[in-house]
Write a protein that holds these residues in place. Structure first.
Motif, PDB file in Angstrom:
ATOM      1  N   ASP A 193       0.654  -1.081  -0.097  1.00 28.37           N
ATOM      2  CA  ASP A 193       0.211   0.198  -0.061  1.00 28.37           C
ATOM      3  C   ASP A 193       0.843   1.303  -0.106  1.00 28.37           C
ATOM      4  O   ASP A 193       0.483   2.345  -0.507  1.00 28.37           O
ATOM      5  N   PHE A 194       2.135   1.275   0.378  1.00 28.00           N
ATOM      6  CA  PHE A 194       3.021   2.230   0.279  1.00 28.00           C
ATOM      7  C   PHE A 194       4.538   1.951   0.414  1.00 28.00           C
ATOM      8  O   PHE A 194       4.843   0.710   1.184  1.00 28.00           O
ATOM      9  N   VAL A 195       5.249   2.938   0.030  1.00 31.86           N
ATOM     10  CA  VAL A 195       6.818   2.609  -0.111  1.00 31.86           C
ATOM     11  C   VAL A 195       7.336   3.737   0.271  1.00 31.86           C
ATOM     12  O   VAL A 195       6.940   4.779  -0.273  1.00 31.86           O
ATOM     13  N   ILE A 196       8.357   4.057   0.770  1.00 27.33           N
ATOM     14  CA  ILE A 196       9.218   5.181   0.728  1.00 27.33           C
ATOM     15  C   ILE A 196       9.704   5.632  -0.676  1.00 27.33           C
ATOM     16  O   ILE A 196       9.781   4.715  -1.506  1.00 27.33           O
ATOM     17  N   THR A 197       9.852   6.821  -0.763  1.00 24.17           N
ATOM     18  CA  THR A 197      10.453   7.472  -2.105  1.00 24.17           C
ATOM     19  C   THR A 197      11.579   6.794  -2.491  1.00 24.17           C
ATOM     20  O   THR A 197      11.912   6.397  -3.732  1.00 24.17           O
ATOM     21  N   SER A 198      12.799   6.848  -1.722  1.00 23.99           N
ATOM     22  CA  SER A 198      14.141   6.515  -2.042  1.00 23.99           C
ATOM     23  C   SER A 198      14.147   5.062  -2.429  1.00 23.99           C
ATOM     24  O   SER A 198      13.951   4.338  -1.896  1.00 23.99           O
ATOM     25  N   GLY A 199      14.612   4.945  -3.723  1.00 25.41           N
ATOM     26  CA  GLY A 199      14.844   3.564  -4.447  1.00 25.41           C
ATOM     27  C   GLY A 199      13.789   3.143  -5.226  1.00 25.41           C
ATOM     28  O   GLY A 199      14.035   2.024  -5.939  1.00 25.41           O
ATOM     29  N   SER A 200      12.619   3.809  -5.123  1.00 25.43           N
ATOM     30  CA  SER A 200      11.529   3.262  -5.817  1.00 25.43           C
ATOM     31  C   SER A 200      11.771   3.659  -7.469  1.00 25.43           C
ATOM     32  O   SER A 200      12.457   4.598  -7.940  1.00 25.43           O
ATOM     33  N   CYS A 201      11.005   2.906  -8.346  1.00 24.58           N
ATOM     34  CA  CYS A 201      11.100   3.209  -9.859  1.00 24.58           C
ATOM     35  C   CYS A 201       9.771   3.474 -10.370  1.00 24.58           C
ATOM     36  O   CYS A 201       8.806   2.419 -10.296  1.00 24.58           O
TER      37      CYS A 201
END
Length: 311
Positions: A161-169
């Motif tokens: 439902d949610f991930v932190i911004t850093s590292g996401s694509c």
């Protein structure tokens, strides 16, 4: 192997990275330069009064704002730059993120493969490894009054439902449907609010358990009943409480998340009261944040109150 190499090359042409600077040191510059070797790199610099960075590779697309316009606005600027370059995917990083080659090369391939199969995916993200907090963190899903934690294991992407911004694509084709990051939030819950809108628009968010990234959440943790708890500065606690209260009033934000945050509020305040140094500043900024959230005052703390405390 040759086919895989072609796949990596094709995705590299379609992928760019965004790094947000704020008072960067030489190590931050070196990390951005390493990224630029692997993919197109856009650096958005929120350092007040800064319009150049020594040692930054000329291939890096550098955008100095000359002031701190917030993480949300900086990411929006970065996405706009990559879309103008014709990129299809955007890797998002904090200035202290240490992505391995596997993440830079494989996350866009995973995302492209899902999209090619007709999957409606907004982003994919690695598992986050913070040694201070016990290693690889689980992925999360919203549940009433608590988060459901899903172990980062297996060989299939995991719906979250949610991930932190850093590292996401991020798949940039979804940007028009979901919309940009919320500039008014400035920092804290910017990524969460965007993820909520993405899911509301019908997109999936996927954790990729076999790809990890070392990432430190918050400042130096404190220990509570033997368990590490990430801490932030008083100013960050202002934004955390303010933006949470602001999101409580938004109808599209799910009740499951709101109920979990309401449970956390008194726990956080007790932690600030008894554990950190500058406890009075932590509490004062938390209550000021809640008041501003209730009053609908968003944006930069400096713009709202004329000065910053507790950076």
């Amino acid at each position: 192997m040759h086919e895989g190499h072609l796949t990596r090359g094709a995705q590299a042409e379609r992928t760019g990275a965004i790094v947000v600077f704020y008072h960067p040191d030489d190590a931050c510059v070196a990390r951005a330069n390493r990224l630029a070797v692997k993919t197109r790199c856009v650096v958005i610099d929120n350092t007040p009064g800064q319009y150049a960075v020594a040692g930054l590779d000329p291939s890096v697309h550098y955008v100095p704002n000359g002031e701190n316009v917030g993480v949300a606005t900086a990411l929006n600027q970065g996405v706009a730059a990559l879309r103008e370059m014709g990129c299809a995917h955007a890797l998002l990083f904090d200035q202290d993120s240490e992505p391995q080659d596997q993440l830079i090369e494989q996350l866009p391939i995973v995302l492209a493969g899902l999209l090619a199969r007709g999957e409606c995916v907004a982003l994919v993200a690695p598992a986050y490894d913070d040694a201070r907090l016990g290693g690889v963190a689980p992925f999360v899903r919203f549940r009433p009054f608590s988060l459901k934690r899903v172990a980062a294991s297996g060989t299939s992407p995991i719906d979250v439902d949610f991930v932190i911004t850093s590292g996401s694509c991020i798949a940039l084709d979804c940007w028009a449907d979901v919309g940009p990051m919320d500039d008014a939030l400035f920092i804290d819950f910017v990524d969460l609010e965007w993820c909520i809108r993405a899911k509301r628009a019908g997109y999936r968010l996927l954790g990729v358990p076999w790809i990890t990234m070392a990432h430190e959440l918050g400042g130096e943790p404190v220990r509570i009943f033997g368990r590490p708890y990430p801490m932030h500065s008083p100013l960050r606690h202002y934004y955390l409480f303010r933006n949470a209260v602001a999101l409580f009033g938004r109808a599209y934000v799910p009740w499951s998340w709101k109920s979990t945050e309401m449970v956390k509020f008194p726990v956080r305040l007790m932690i600030y009261l008894f554990l950190p140094s500058e406890r009075s500043q932590h509490l004062r900024m938390a209550f000021r944040g809640m008041w501003d959230g209730l009053c609908g005052r968003l944006g930069s703390f400096a713009d709202l109150h004329g000065r910053q405390r507790g950076k």
